[in-house]
Design a protein around this motif. Sequence first.
Motif, PDB file in Angstrom:
ATOM      1  N   LEU A  38      -7.231  25.462 -15.453  1.00 55.76           N
ATOM      2  CA  LEU A  38      -7.536  25.989 -14.115  1.00 55.76           C
ATOM      3  C   LEU A  38      -8.717  25.266 -13.467  1.00 55.76           C
ATOM      4  O   LEU A  38      -8.727  25.038 -12.256  1.00 55.76           O
ATOM      5  CB  LEU A  38      -7.838  27.488 -14.192  1.00 55.76           C
ATOM      6  N   LEU A  39      -9.707  24.924 -14.275  1.00 58.00           N
ATOM      7  CA  LEU A  39     -10.917  24.304 -13.719  1.00 58.00           C
ATOM      8  C   LEU A  39     -10.767  22.815 -13.405  1.00 58.00           C
ATOM      9  O   LEU A  39     -11.511  22.280 -12.593  1.00 58.00           O
ATOM     10  CB  LEU A  39     -12.096  24.512 -14.671  1.00 58.00           C
ATOM     11  N   THR A  40      -9.808  22.171 -14.026  1.00 52.42           N
ATOM     12  CA  THR A  40      -9.645  20.723 -13.810  1.00 52.42           C
ATOM     13  C   THR A  40      -9.381  20.360 -12.354  1.00 52.42           C
ATOM     14  O   THR A  40     -10.089  19.505 -11.797  1.00 52.42           O
ATOM     15  CB  THR A  40      -8.562  20.165 -14.743  1.00 52.42           C
ATOM     16  N   PRO A  41      -8.404  20.975 -11.670  1.00 50.99           N
ATOM     17  CA  PRO A  41      -8.211  20.622 -10.254  1.00 50.99           C
ATOM     18  C   PRO A  41      -9.413  21.007  -9.381  1.00 50.99           C
ATOM     19  O   PRO A  41      -9.734  20.307  -8.423  1.00 50.99           O
ATOM     20  CB  PRO A  41      -6.963  21.414  -9.838  1.00 50.99           C
ATOM     21  N   VAL A  42     -10.085  22.092  -9.738  1.00 54.97           N
ATOM     22  CA  VAL A  42     -11.278  22.504  -8.991  1.00 54.97           C
ATOM     23  C   VAL A  42     -12.365  21.445  -9.130  1.00 54.97           C
ATOM     24  O   VAL A  42     -12.985  21.039  -8.135  1.00 54.97           O
ATOM     25  CB  VAL A  42     -11.780  23.884  -9.476  1.00 54.97           C
ATOM     26  N   ALA A  43     -12.586  20.979 -10.350  1.00 53.81           N
ATOM     27  CA  ALA A  43     -13.581  19.928 -10.580  1.00 53.81           C
ATOM     28  C   ALA A  43     -13.196  18.651  -9.840  1.00 53.81           C
ATOM     29  O   ALA A  43     -14.046  17.977  -9.249  1.00 53.81           O
ATOM     30  CB  ALA A  43     -13.733  19.659 -12.075  1.00 53.81           C
ATOM     31  N   SER A  44     -11.918  18.334  -9.854  1.00 57.25           N
ATOM     32  CA  SER A  44     -11.448  17.137  -9.142  1.00 57.25           C
ATOM     33  C   SER A  44     -11.699  17.263  -7.646  1.00 57.25           C
ATOM     34  O   SER A  44     -12.083  16.300  -6.984  1.00 57.25           O
ATOM     35  CB  SER A  44      -9.949  16.915  -9.405  1.00 57.25           C
ATOM     36  N   ILE A  54     -15.388  16.667  -6.873  1.00 55.97           N
ATOM     37  CA  ILE A  54     -15.844  15.267  -6.930  1.00 55.97           C
ATOM     38  C   ILE A  54     -15.165  14.400  -5.879  1.00 55.97           C
ATOM     39  O   ILE A  54     -15.409  13.201  -5.805  1.00 55.97           O
ATOM     40  CB  ILE A  54     -15.672  14.655  -8.341  1.00 55.97           C
ATOM     41  N   GLY A  55     -14.312  15.023  -5.071  1.00 52.42           N
ATOM     42  CA  GLY A  55     -13.717  14.301  -3.952  1.00 52.42           C
ATOM     43  C   GLY A  55     -12.454  13.529  -4.263  1.00 52.42           C
ATOM     44  O   GLY A  55     -12.143  12.545  -3.588  1.00 52.42           O
ATOM     45  N   ALA A  56     -11.714  13.971  -5.261  1.00 46.19           N
ATOM     46  CA  ALA A  56     -10.453  13.291  -5.593  1.00 46.19           C
ATOM     47  C   ALA A  56      -9.475  13.444  -4.433  1.00 46.19           C
ATOM     48  O   ALA A  56      -9.498  14.444  -3.713  1.00 46.19           O
ATOM     49  CB  ALA A  56      -9.861  13.891  -6.868  1.00 46.19           C
ATOM     50  N   PRO A  57      -8.618  12.457  -4.248  1.00 48.67           N
ATOM     51  CA  PRO A  57      -7.618  12.559  -3.175  1.00 48.67           C
ATOM     52  C   PRO A  57      -6.688  13.757  -3.399  1.00 48.67           C
ATOM     53  O   PRO A  57      -6.442  14.175  -4.534  1.00 48.67           O
ATOM     54  CB  PRO A  57      -6.825  11.249  -3.296  1.00 48.67           C
TER      55      PRO A  57
END
Length: 130
Positions: free
Chosen positions: A88-94, A97-100
């Motif tokens: 769950l936290l991986t997309p939030v972290a991404s 950090i400004g991931a596309p």
Amino acid sequence: TASVKTGVRIFWLLTGLASVVIGAVGVVLPLLPTTPFLLIAAFAFARSSARLDRWLRGHPSFGTLIENWDREGSIDRRTKRIALVVLLLTPVASWFIGAPSWVIIVQIVVLSGAALFILTRPSPSAVHRK
């Protein structure tokens, strides 16, 4: 022949060692799973090194996980919780950090599949819980 058996044993040994390293890296990198690589390592060590197989199965953190999987294809509740929180936290972290957007969407799709797999595995039976 003996040389073929030796070559196969070396292949499984290298596969097991590489899987342990990748699994260890997966402990700290959220998108790299630990459990599948440890299961591959256990499979490989069982075919190449009794000593490393005993070490991995006796490991305080990973041994029970491997035994639960081997015995009944199960994942304990604590491991499921940790995995799901990381998923769950991986997309939030991404996102932070400004991931596309496309990267986040791919993460959500892939990690949803992983979450579904985890949620559909049984927990260890009461007889086998440690």
